[in-house]
Design a protein around this motif. Structure first.
Motif, PDB file in Angstrom:
ATOM      1  N   ALA A  54     -37.075 -38.055  54.388  1.00 26.36           N
ATOM      2  CA  ALA A  54     -38.377 -37.605  54.879  1.00 26.36           C
ATOM      3  C   ALA A  54     -38.682 -36.179  54.437  1.00 26.36           C
ATOM      4  O   ALA A  54     -39.851 -35.798  54.298  1.00 26.36           O
ATOM      5  CB  ALA A  54     -38.424 -37.696  56.404  1.00 26.36           C
ATOM      6  N   ALA A  55     -37.624 -35.379  54.204  1.00 24.62           N
ATOM      7  CA  ALA A  55     -37.832 -33.985  53.800  1.00 24.62           C
ATOM      8  C   ALA A  55     -38.608 -33.889  52.492  1.00 24.62           C
ATOM      9  O   ALA A  55     -39.347 -32.924  52.271  1.00 24.62           O
ATOM     10  CB  ALA A  55     -36.490 -33.280  53.654  1.00 24.62           C
ATOM     11  N   GLY A  56     -38.459 -34.888  51.639  1.00 22.60           N
ATOM     12  CA  GLY A  56     -39.142 -34.845  50.359  1.00 22.60           C
ATOM     13  C   GLY A  56     -40.521 -35.465  50.359  1.00 22.60           C
ATOM     14  O   GLY A  56     -41.195 -35.474  49.318  1.00 22.60           O
ATOM     15  N   GLU A  57     -40.950 -35.978  51.509  1.00 19.58           N
ATOM     16  CA  GLU A  57     -42.258 -36.630  51.572  1.00 19.58           C
ATOM     17  C   GLU A  57     -43.362 -35.591  51.721  1.00 19.58           C
ATOM     18  O   GLU A  57     -43.396 -34.826  52.667  1.00 19.58           O
ATOM     19  CB  GLU A  57     -42.300 -37.610  52.753  1.00 19.58           C
ATOM     20  CG  GLU A  57     -43.554 -38.472  52.757  1.00 19.58           C
ATOM     21  CD  GLU A  57     -43.552 -39.481  53.893  1.00 19.58           C
ATOM     22  OE1 GLU A  57     -43.848 -40.653  53.629  1.00 19.58           O
ATOM     23  OE2 GLU A  57     -43.259 -39.086  55.033  1.00 19.58           O
ATOM     24  N   ARG A  58     -44.257 -35.551  50.793  1.00 17.85           N
ATOM     25  CA  ARG A  58     -45.389 -34.641  50.811  1.00 17.85           C
ATOM     26  C   ARG A  58     -46.631 -35.397  50.328  1.00 17.85           C
ATOM     27  O   ARG A  58     -46.521 -36.254  49.447  1.00 17.85           O
ATOM     28  CB  ARG A  58     -45.146 -33.430  49.902  1.00 17.85           C
ATOM     29  CG  ARG A  58     -44.061 -32.479  50.382  1.00 17.85           C
ATOM     30  CD  ARG A  58     -44.497 -31.719  51.646  1.00 17.85           C
ATOM     31  NE  ARG A  58     -43.575 -30.652  51.992  1.00 17.85           N
ATOM     32  CZ  ARG A  58     -42.480 -30.799  52.693  1.00 17.85           C
ATOM     33  NH1 ARG A  58     -42.166 -32.011  53.130  1.00 17.85           N
ATOM     34  NH2 ARG A  58     -41.708 -29.776  52.972  1.00 17.85           N
ATOM     35  N   PRO A  59     -47.847 -35.107  50.863  1.00 18.83           N
ATOM     36  CA  PRO A  59     -48.062 -34.159  51.963  1.00 18.83           C
ATOM     37  C   PRO A  59     -47.652 -34.753  53.298  1.00 18.83           C
ATOM     38  O   PRO A  59     -47.556 -35.976  53.445  1.00 18.83           O
ATOM     39  CB  PRO A  59     -49.565 -33.924  51.903  1.00 18.83           C
ATOM     40  CG  PRO A  59     -50.107 -35.223  51.389  1.00 18.83           C
ATOM     41  CD  PRO A  59     -49.098 -35.722  50.398  1.00 18.83           C
TER      42      PRO A  59
END
Length: 395
Positions: A54-59
């Protein structure tokens, strides 16, 4: 939630955008009204894996904190929590603070621990002032309680161990600080039965406000001064299942960063009706799962031994220190904080009388099973928590 199963199905389908959940649910048919109990339980390792992805999910809809619930720096147990911390929803149901309060926050900041930031934010939402003090060592209690009293402190946030130490100090010294505090917010560990008993003696106006949860799920339930300290009112966005008495939690809050679906939190519980009369689902927390360790050829529960030790008149606190590894103890030390009239022999006899198998297995061996005296138990200086059980390296 009007239909928690439907919400859980929607959450499970959405979770498959993360590789971890796509793999975890690969063998399941997530179409239609599938049986939500077929979804596999989550472990702490699952939550960490999901958090890392989830840390890499953007925006992302909102910013978040990275917190840890333990582990090592090489293998921490991680969770991303929105900076709002779901407190807007929590404070609709639980309001320990008001705009006239001054909160002394005894949770220490840093090291990826969440409590300091949570209770500062709770005070901010209530319009209260904050003294972000952090952990107080025993030898500093007098001077800091003087400081807090001078600055009008009306509420304290800390673990039950920290609140107990303050009340004991006030009882022992006659310090008036506790009698001027109207709210004690506690978290992080089960509430010691001695805390409300001591509060009733020393500072009856010191109302106890607790919350129950974990870093991974965030707050699951809450209680207040009219509730038993082991009983918690569940928040509407937390879907809780009891599977053979074990607590499984699914977080349905729309602001959650990473999915938490049927997470096995590690506690046992039962549904109850709270004496406060508040409607809604309520749980009594009955203790931890899988708390047994192998010692002297038999299985024992350190948490149970701690509770039994504290039942002996004159024993104020207890802690188990095991020497060994891999869940097998070679030696057990029972540390007690007790009146001088309480003898080591009486504590030992009291404990072994409650443990038939252990008493038979030891057969009088004082070296393997020892009682020791302490002025205070070992606490984690980062979190302020006082664990029931400590492991020491084998000698």
């Amino acid at each position: 939630m009007n239909d928690p199963d439907a919400a859980l199905r929607t959450l499970a389908r959405a979770a498959t955008r993360f590789p971890h959940f796509a793999d975890k649910y690969r063998a399941l048919d997530l179409t239609g009204d599938f049986d939500v109990t077929a979804l596999p339980e989550m472990t702490r390792e699952d939550v960490t894996a999901a958090a890392e992805q989830a840390a890499g999910e953007r925006p992302r809809p909102a910013s978040a904190y990275l917190f840890t619930s333990g582990g090592s720096t090489a293998e921490p147990k991680l969770a991303w929590i929105p900076t709002e911390m779901h407190l807007g929803e929590l404070t609709r149901h639980w309001q320990p603070l008001g705009p006239s309060d001054v909160l002394a926050n005894l949770a220490s900041p840093g090291r990826l621990w969440s409590a300091h930031y949570c209770y500062n934010r709770l005070a901010e939402l209530a319009g209260a002032d904050v003294i972000g003090l952090g952990y107080i060592a025993d030898e500093e209690l007098g001077q800091w309680l003087d400081f807090l009293a001078r600055h009008g402190t009306t509420a304290v946030a800390g673990t039950p161990s920290q609140l107990l130490r303050i009340l004991r100090y006030c009882e022992r010294t006659g310090h008036r600080f506790a009698s001027t505090v109207r709210a004690g917010i506690w978290f992080g560990e089960p509430c010691d039965p001695h805390l409300p008993e001591l509060r009733d003696r020393v500072a009856p106006g010191f109302g106890l406000w607790g919350n129950y949860g974990s870093t991974e799920t965030w707050v699951i339930g809450h209680n207040g001064p009219d509730c038993p300290t082991d009983t918690f009112h569940l928040l509407p966005y937390q879907h809780v299942e009891l599977v053979d008495g074990a607590v499984l939690v699914t977080t349905l809050h729309p602001g959650a960063v990473a999915p938490v679906i049927r997470y096995r939190i590690g506690d046992r519980a039962e549904p109850v009706a709270c004496r406060c009369g508040r409607p809604g689902d309520t749980l009594r927390i009955a203790g931890r799962e899988s708390s047994l360790v192998k010692f002297a050829g038999t299985l024992v529960s350190p948490q149970q031994l701690v509770q039994i030790a504290k039942e002996l008149p004159g024993v104020h606190a207890a802690q188990i220190v095991l020497t060994g590894a891999a869940g097998i103890a070679e030696q057990m030390e029972v540390r007690v904080v007790a009146d001088t009239a309480v003898t080591d022999e009486s504590v030992r006899a009291h404990l072994l009388a409650s443990q038939i198998d252990l008493g038979f297995a030891l057969r009088g061996d004082d070296e393997e099973f020892r009682i020791s005296r302490a002025d205070a138990l070992s606490a984690n200086p980062r979190t302020g928590k006082t664990p029931d059980l400590l492991w020491a390296a084998a000698r």
